[in-house]
Design a protein around this motif. Structure first.
Motif, PDB file in Angstrom:
ATOM      1  N   SER A  28       8.971  54.180  29.350  1.00  0.00           N
ATOM      2  CA  SER A  28       9.199  54.031  30.793  1.00  0.00           C
ATOM      3  C   SER A  28       8.017  53.331  31.456  1.00  0.00           C
ATOM      4  N   VAL A  29       6.796  53.636  31.009  1.00  0.00           N
ATOM      5  CA  VAL A  29       5.606  52.974  31.544  1.00  0.00           C
ATOM      6  C   VAL A  29       5.633  51.481  31.211  1.00  0.00           C
ATOM      7  N   MET A  30       5.900  51.170  29.938  1.00  0.00           N
ATOM      8  CA  MET A  30       5.910  49.773  29.507  1.00  0.00           C
ATOM      9  C   MET A  30       6.995  48.974  30.238  1.00  0.00           C
ATOM     10  N   PHE A  31       8.156  49.588  30.405  1.00  0.00           N
ATOM     11  CA  PHE A  31       9.261  48.905  31.091  1.00  0.00           C
ATOM     12  C   PHE A  31       8.897  48.612  32.541  1.00  0.00           C
ATOM     13  N   ALA A  32       8.359  49.620  33.242  1.00  0.00           N
ATOM     14  CA  ALA A  32       8.018  49.443  34.654  1.00  0.00           C
ATOM     15  C   ALA A  32       6.965  48.353  34.833  1.00  0.00           C
ATOM     16  N   CYS A  33       5.970  48.349  33.964  1.00  0.00           N
ATOM     17  CA  CYS A  33       4.898  47.360  34.100  1.00  0.00           C
ATOM     18  C   CYS A  33       5.374  45.959  33.732  1.00  0.00           C
ATOM     19  N   ARG A  34       6.215  45.843  32.731  1.00  0.00           N
ATOM     20  CA  ARG A  34       6.771  44.528  32.387  1.00  0.00           C
ATOM     21  C   ARG A  34       7.579  43.978  33.563  1.00  0.00           C
ATOM     22  N   ALA A  82       6.951  44.454  36.540  1.00  0.00           N
ATOM     23  CA  ALA A  82       5.984  44.019  37.556  1.00  0.00           C
ATOM     24  C   ALA A  82       5.122  42.851  37.074  1.00  0.00           C
ATOM     25  N   GLY A  83       5.333  42.414  35.820  1.00  0.00           N
ATOM     26  CA  GLY A  83       4.649  41.217  35.339  1.00  0.00           C
ATOM     27  C   GLY A  83       3.341  41.428  34.614  1.00  0.00           C
ATOM     28  N   PHE A  84       3.074  42.617  34.105  1.00  0.00           N
ATOM     29  CA  PHE A  84       1.824  42.824  33.365  1.00  0.00           C
ATOM     30  C   PHE A  84       2.002  43.893  32.285  1.00  0.00           C
ATOM     31  N   THR A  85       1.027  43.967  31.388  1.00  0.00           N
ATOM     32  CA  THR A  85       0.991  44.988  30.345  1.00  0.00           C
ATOM     33  C   THR A  85      -0.073  46.011  30.721  1.00  0.00           C
ATOM     34  N   PRO A  86       0.269  47.284  30.795  1.00  0.00           N
ATOM     35  CA  PRO A  86      -0.713  48.279  31.249  1.00  0.00           C
ATOM     36  C   PRO A  86      -1.829  48.505  30.228  1.00  0.00           C
ATOM     37  N   ARG A  87      -3.007  48.773  30.734  1.00  0.00           N
ATOM     38  CA  ARG A  87      -4.131  49.130  29.868  1.00  0.00           C
ATOM     39  C   ARG A  87      -4.158  50.658  29.747  1.00  0.00           C
ATOM     40  N   ILE A  88      -3.503  51.173  28.704  1.00  0.00           N
ATOM     41  CA  ILE A  88      -3.426  52.636  28.522  1.00  0.00           C
ATOM     42  C   ILE A  88      -4.736  53.122  27.911  1.00  0.00           C
ATOM     43  N   GLU A  89      -5.517  53.762  28.727  1.00  0.00           N
ATOM     44  CA  GLU A  89      -6.857  54.200  28.324  1.00  0.00           C
ATOM     45  C   GLU A  89      -6.886  55.666  27.930  1.00  0.00           C
ATOM     46  N   HIS A  90      -5.992  56.459  28.509  1.00  0.00           N
ATOM     47  CA  HIS A  90      -6.005  57.904  28.267  1.00  0.00           C
ATOM     48  C   HIS A  90      -4.620  58.378  27.811  1.00  0.00           C
ATOM     49  N   ARG A  91      -4.601  59.365  26.926  1.00  0.00           N
ATOM     50  CA  ARG A  91      -3.350  59.939  26.419  1.00  0.00           C
ATOM     51  C   ARG A  91      -3.292  61.418  26.772  1.00  0.00           C
ATOM     52  N   CYS A  92      -2.122  61.872  27.176  1.00  0.00           N
ATOM     53  CA  CYS A  92      -1.945  63.277  27.552  1.00  0.00           C
ATOM     54  C   CYS A  92      -0.538  63.723  27.179  1.00  0.00           C
ATOM     55  N   GLY A  93      -0.409  64.933  26.659  1.00  0.00           N
ATOM     56  CA  GLY A  93       0.878  65.421  26.169  1.00  0.00           C
ATOM     57  C   GLY A  93       1.769  66.060  27.200  1.00  0.00           C
TER      58      GLY A  93
END
Length: 301
Positions: free
Chosen positions: A208-214, A216-227
């Motif tokens: 869902s994150v990747m889809f939303a950012c695509r 909007a025209g960019f690839t998100p910089r996922i720096e932190h992971r949380c469960g």
């Protein structure tokens, strides 16, 4: 006449491809699975499986038998449901699976309604994600499952199962104070250069994150992971970055972090059940209760 328990073992082998997986599914040894399938082959008078590397594949005779097994199992459950429908009250045990974030807003109100309306019905609740609860419905381990599917993804259900839409759970963007106004003015693209918080790779919410950012025209910089979504909200509140989460999980304590809905993003909440169980009074009552509980949530979404 073929033994239905052996037919079910063959059906499950067709899906899971190994004796070990089938043995774990049914809580018996692999040797017991192998023995029962050998007996079934003797009853049928044909070879039903063949080995391909580490997995077992069905022969043509095996596939034909599995196709008929699905109809046999459905017919048996339809008969059980029809007999149960002749009773004057809703009784027995109903097992409802739900993913965790739907527990408070959906599952618990449904259980409360069923208890008020059908005092002789015992309702069990099982915490399970759709990836586990949908197979459990198919295996008759649970009767219904509250599930979700992201709006940008198609859903394919196993044969014999149906799903009814209940309501949308919109996706929202959480952001710390310095970013919120900028994102509100310029949209999601304003978060293209900031750190993102997301679940582990492979989790449905990451898609869902990747889809939303695509979009909007960019690839998100996922720096932190949380469960957990709650953990993500706490990290956003602490200034670690931004996150996309379902609106239903946002607590009052984190409501101030919401910048707005994500365009074309939602979890579609639904209920999955076996088609053959629909006449069973307990199942029909649970689906009616789910519709009643979902109605105001549908208006909100």
């Amino acid at each position: 006449m073929y033994d239905i328990r052996r037919l079910v073992l063959l059906r499950d082998l067709a899906e899971h491809t190994t004796m070990t997986a089938v043995s774990e599914l049914h809580g018996i040894t692999t040797s017991a699975v192998s023995q029962q399938l050998r007996i079934l082959e003797e009853e049928v008078g044909a070879v039903l499986t063949r080995r391909e590397g580490r997995v077992l594949r069905l022969t043509h005779a095996g596939r034909v038998l599995v196709d008929h097994t699905a109809r046999v199992v459905a017919a048996l459950e339809e008969a059980e449901s029809a007999v149960a429908a002749t009773g004057e009250s809703v009784t027995g045990v109903l097992t409802l699976a739900t993913f965790q974030t739907a527990l408070t807003r959906v599952a618990l109100p449904v259980v409360a309604r069923l208890r008020r309306e059908h005092q002789d019905l015992r309702v069990r609740v099982v915490d399970a994600m759709p990836v586990n609860s949908v197979p459990a419905v198919r295996q008759q381990e649970v009767d219904l499952a509250i599930t979700y599917n992201y709006s940008f993804r198609a859903r394919d259900l196993p044969t014999g199962l149906s799903s009814e839409y209940l309501f949308d759970d919109p996706l929202v963007l959480l952001a710390p104070a310095p970013l919120r106004e900028e994102i509100r003015q310029h949209g999601l693209s304003a978060a293209s250069d900031v750190d993102w918080i997301a679940a582990a790779d492979g989790a449905p919410s990451v898609a869902s994150v990747m889809f939303a950012c695509r979009q909007a025209g960019f690839t998100p910089r996922i720096e932190h992971r949380c469960g957990t979504f709650t953990g993500m909200a706490e990290m956003v509140d602490a200034g670690f970055g931004v996150a996309v989460v379902p609106e239903m999980v946002v607590s009052d304590a984190h409501r101030h972090l919401v910048t707005g809905p994500v365009a074309n993003g939602a979890r579609q909440i639904g209920v999955t059940y076996r088609q053959a169980s629909l006449e069973r009074p307990a199942v029909a009552s649970a689906i009616r209760a789910l519709r009643m509980v979902a109605a105001p949530l549908r208006l909100v979404s």
